[in-house]
Design an enzyme around this catalytic site. Structure first.
Site, mmCIF file in Angstrom:
data_model
loop_
_atom_site.group_PDB
_atom_site.id
_atom_site.type_symbol
_atom_site.label_atom_id
_atom_site.label_comp_id
_atom_site.label_asym_id
_atom_site.label_seq_id
_atom_site.Cartn_x
_atom_site.Cartn_y
_atom_site.Cartn_z
ATOM 1 N N GLU A 14 -7.440 98.835 17.686
ATOM 2 C CA GLU A 14 -6.860 98.907 19.023
ATOM 3 C C GLU A 14 -5.541 99.662 18.928
ATOM 4 O OE1 GLU A 14 -8.067 95.069 21.590
ATOM 5 O OE2 GLU A 14 -6.849 94.588 19.829
ATOM 6 N N VAL A 15 -5.210 100.393 19.990
ATOM 7 C CA VAL A 15 -3.986 101.193 20.010
ATOM 8 C C VAL A 15 -3.118 100.745 21.188
ATOM 9 C CG1 VAL A 15 -3.017 103.523 20.147
ATOM 10 C CG2 VAL A 15 -5.205 103.146 18.990
ATOM 11 N N LYS A 30 -1.131 101.192 15.986
ATOM 12 C CA LYS A 30 -2.586 101.134 15.789
ATOM 13 C C LYS A 30 -2.875 99.934 14.906
ATOM 14 C CE LYS A 30 -6.533 104.089 14.625
ATOM 15 N NZ LYS A 30 -6.937 105.442 14.189
ATOM 16 N N ASP A 123 -9.202 120.081 9.027
ATOM 17 C CA ASP A 123 -9.885 119.851 10.316
ATOM 18 C C ASP A 123 -8.978 120.250 11.477
ATOM 19 O OD1 ASP A 123 -11.986 119.181 11.959
ATOM 20 O OD2 ASP A 123 -11.532 117.042 12.010
#
Length: 259
Positions: A14-15, A30, A123
């Site tokens: 959960e943030v 977080k 990325d």
């Protein structure tokens, strides 16, 4: 920390938007259930934490601390409220050259810093570039270092990692170094200026086939883009990584000087 509101949730985390009770500064917390993570997922998270904890650059997201209990990992990072570059591209369709130069110059500055510290991101894409705030002229920050890697001098990597549109040809053949990040930056600049990726396809395999060939064209009509911008993109999307410029060499390109 005082919890202000929930910002989101994933399968194991959960943030929250939180406020430091001492300084009053807003941060992001977080909270991850460690028992639910696989070994690989836990390794990626700790890799990201350790990498970001060592970084100090205005265009790289800062982690301010992390704390572990028996069942949870708490990661505190700076609050970035401006949203993803991806969303702004969708909204604008394409950027002006001045706006694109402002963004990609910051990205290349961060990439230069990472490469000087022997770190490859692996990325880079618009979803992993976020704005510090919604204000015009806001700084951008590179995020998501879960697949980043610290490498030794002359070391080559062999893991195929990255996102289809932005992956470099040498990553697909699984022998690459930091120059793969420059390729990704070239794709991002192309997308910023033209609103579409240079290597497109209906499936990942189709996209990969085009990337391996390394042949692309600039769209005819539509946005008018200068020859200097196109030349820089072509340099960054040079198929042979040994002939591809470094981040510092890109930053010295004449296109940035005229912007």
């Amino acid at each position: 920390y005082k919890i202000i509101k929930k910002l989101g949730a994933g399968a194991f985390s959960e943030v929250f938007l939180v406020q430091n009770r001492v300084t009053g500064v807003f941060d992001v917390a977080k909270i991850i259930e460690t028992a639910s993570l696989s070994g690989f997922e836990g390794e990626d998270i700790m890799n990201e934490i350790k990498t970001l904890a060592e970084m100090d650059h205005p265009n790289i997201m800062k982690i301010k601390g992390y704390y572990m209990t028996a069942n949870h990992l708490y990661i505190i990072s700076e609050y970035l409220s401006g949203g993803e570059l991806f969303d702004r591209i969708i909204e604008a369709k394409n950027f002006s050259e001045a706006k694109a130069a402002n963004v990609i110059e910051q990205v290349l500055s961060a990439v230069s810093y990472l490469h000087k510290h022997s770190i490859i991101h692996r990325d880079l894409k618009p979803e992993n570039i976020v704005f510090e705030s919604k204000n015009e002229g806001s700084l951008i920050k590179i995020i998501d270092f879960g697949t980043s890697k610290k490498i030794g001098k002359d070391q080559k990597l062999k893991n195929r990692l990255g996102t289809a549109y932005y992956i470099a040809p040498e990553v697909l053949t699984m022998l690459y170094d930091s120059k793969c990040d420059i390729w990704s930056c070239g794709v991002i600049l192309y997308v910023l200026l033209f609103g579409i990726p240079p290597f497109n396809g209906k499936t990942d395999d189709e996209i990969f086939d085009k990337i391996k060939k390394g042949v692309f064209k600039f769209p005819e009509g539509g946005a008018k883009v200068s020859e200097e911008a196109k030349k820089l993109i072509a340099r960054m999307l040079t198929k042979n990584p040994e002939q591809r410029p470094t981040a510092d060499q890109c930053l010295k390109d004449p296109w940035f000087q005229r912007m």
